[in-house]
Motif scaffolding. Structure first.
Motif, short mmCIF file in Angstrom:
data_model
loop_
_atom_site.label_atom_id
_atom_site.label_comp_id
_atom_site.label_asym_id
_atom_site.label_seq_id
_atom_site.Cartn_x
_atom_site.Cartn_y
_atom_site.Cartn_z
N ASN A 1 -45.96 39.18 -94.52
CA ASN A 1 -45.87 38.54 -95.83
C ASN A 1 -44.56 38.90 -96.53
N HIS B 1 -47.56 33.11 -101.24
CA HIS B 1 -48.58 34.14 -101.49
C HIS B 1 -47.93 35.51 -101.47
N ARG B 2 -48.25 36.32 -102.48
CA ARG B 2 -47.68 37.67 -102.59
C ARG B 2 -48.78 38.71 -102.42
N TYR B 3 -48.76 39.39 -101.31
CA TYR B 3 -49.75 40.43 -101.07
C TYR B 3 -49.35 41.70 -101.81
N GLN B 4 -50.20 42.15 -102.73
CA GLN B 4 -49.88 43.28 -103.60
C GLN B 4 -50.26 44.61 -102.93
N SER C 1 -49.13 42.71 -94.51
CA SER C 1 -48.17 42.93 -95.58
C SER C 1 -46.74 42.84 -95.07
N SER D 1 -48.46 33.00 -94.88
CA SER D 1 -48.84 33.06 -96.29
C SER D 1 -47.62 33.29 -97.18
N GLY D 2 -46.73 34.18 -96.76
CA GLY D 2 -45.53 34.45 -97.55
C GLY D 2 -44.59 33.26 -97.61
N TRP E 1 -45.28 30.32 -98.07
CA TRP E 1 -45.72 29.37 -99.09
C TRP E 1 -46.07 30.04 -100.41
#
Length: 324
Positions: free
Chosen positions: A245, A315-318, A242, A310-311, A313
Motif C-alpha cells: 500500500n 486507500h491509505r492503510y493507517q 502495508s 488498494s494504494g 486507488w
C-alpha cells in the motif's frame, strides 16, 4: 581544520525499556566518533504528546556527563527534543530541525542495537565515497521463539548488499544523511504519511531524484529486537499489505504531474495483480509440495499485491494510527 558536526537521532514513543537499553550504546558510539574528529551528540526525539521520555533522558544525560567529565575524547552530549504531533514523519522532521547546526545526521530506531563499530564504519564509508547518504543493514533478533511459519516465510530477513552498492530507496532505521545536501534540496519528511508510514521511502527516493547517491555499507550492522506482538501471522501479513500500500501511495506522491497519475495507477494495479496471481500460485504449489515456506511466502506476496492495488486507488492503510 574544522571538525564536522554529527547528530545521532533516535526517535521514541513510550518505550522506556528500549530507550534505556539503547542510550548507553549510542553514547559509546558518540565517544568513538569524537575520537575520529567528529563533534557528536545523541538526540532523543520524543513523539509522546505527554513527553514521557523527558525525565529519563535528562537523568541519563546528567549521568553520562558526570561519568566522562574531563575525559579525552569528550564524553557524549545527550539532547532531548519533544515532538507532540503524532506520527513518525513529524518526529523525523523534528530531528532535522533540531540538527540545524549539524553537518551529518544518523537515524536509528529505539528498538535497535548498534554493533560495536557501527557509527565509525558508516562514517568511513561516507568519507571514502562522499555520497548523499549511507545505508546500513538491519538484522533481526527475536525476543521469543517465533512461529515456524514466520521463520519459514523469512518475514524478517532483510537485504544484504556488497559495500559500495548504490541503492535507490532506504528506511531510516540505519541511515546517515549529509544534511548540507538535504538542506540545499529543501527535503523534509512528508507529514501526510505520519500514521501511514513510508515517509522515509519518499524522502530517500527524493534524494536520488535530486541526483544524490546513496550507498550501502554492509559492515555497519544494527540489530532489531523484534517484540512478541510482531511475531504473529496477523502482524506480518498486515505488514506486507502495508508495504505494498505504501509503495503505491509514495509512487503517486512522487509522480511529476497529475496527467501522469492515471497511467501510473494502472501500472501499479497491474503489478499488484501480478503479485496476487503469483502469490496464489505459490500457495497452491506449496500446498501440493507440503512446503510451509512456499505457502508463507505466497501469502506475503498476495498481501503485498493487494496493498499495491488498494494504494493505487487512494486507500491509505493507517499502520501507525494511535488508539490514544
Amino acid at each position: 581544520m574544522t571538525r564536522a558536526t554529527l547528530t545521532i537521532a533516535v526517535l521514541t514513543y513510550r518505550r522506556p525499556d528500549d530507550l534505556g537499553a539503547v542510550l548507553p550504546l549510542l553514547a559509546s558510539q558518540a565517544v568513538a566518533a569524537a575520537a575520529a574528529d567528529y563533534d557528536t551528540r545523541v538526540l532523543v526525539v520524543d513523539n509522546d504528546p505527554g513527553a514521557s521520555a523527558r525525565d529519563q533522558v535528562a537523568a541519563f544525560a546528567a549521568t553520562a556527563e558526570a561519568a566522562t567529565a574531563g575525559s579525552t575524547p569528550a564524553g557524549a552530549t545527550v539532547a532531548y527534543a519533544h515532538e507532540p504531533e503524532p506520527g513518525i514523519a513529524a518526529a523525523r522532521n523534528r530531528a532535522l530541525e533540531a540538527s540545524a547546526e549539524s553537518d551529518l545526521l544518523v537515524f536509528i530506531d529505539d528498538d535497535e542495537r548498534p554493533s560495536d563499530k557501527w557509527l565509525v564504519t558508516l562514517l568511513d564509508a561516507f568519507e571514502i565515497e562522499g555520497p548523499a547518504a549511507v545505508v546500513g543493514p538491519v538484522v533481526s533478533d527475536y525476543s521469543v521463539e517465533p512461529d515456524p511459519w514466520i521463520v519459514a516465510g523469512r518475514f524478517f530477513d532483510r537485504r544484504r548488499l556488497p559495500t559500495g552498492t548504490e541503492v535507490d530507496v532506504a528506511a531510516t532505521n540505519n541511515l546517515l544523511l549529509d544534511l548540507r545536501l538535504m538542506r540545499s534540496w529543501g527535503l523534509e519528511f512528508e507529514r501526510s504519511l505520519g500514521t501511514i508510514g513510508r515517509s522515509d521511502t519518499v524522502f530517500t527516493r527524493s534524494i536520488v531524484r535530486h541526483g544524490g547517491r546513496m550507498i550501502w555499507c554492509d559492515e555497519a550492522v544494527v540489530t532489531d529486537v523484534v517484540p512478541p506482538h510482531r511475531l504473529t501471522r496477523q502482524w506480518v501479513v498486515q505488514r506486507a499489505f502495508s508495504s505494498g500500500n505504501g509503495w503505491s501511495l509514495t509512487s503517486l506522491l512522487l509522480a511529476p504531474g497529475r496527467g501522469l497519475r492515471l497511467p501510473l495507477r494502472l501500472r501499479l494495479t497491474g503489478k499488484g495483480l501480478v503479485r496476487l496471481a503469483g502469490g496464489g500460485a505459490r500457495v497452491v504449489v506449496g500446498s501440493v509440495a507440503r512446503s510451509m515456506g512456499q505457502r508463507a511466502r505466497g501469502v506475503r506476496t498476495i498481501a503485498r499485491g493487494a496493498g499495491m492495488v488498494s494504494g493505487a486507488w487512494g486507500h491509505r492503510y493507517q499502520e501507525y494510527r494511535r488508539s490514544a
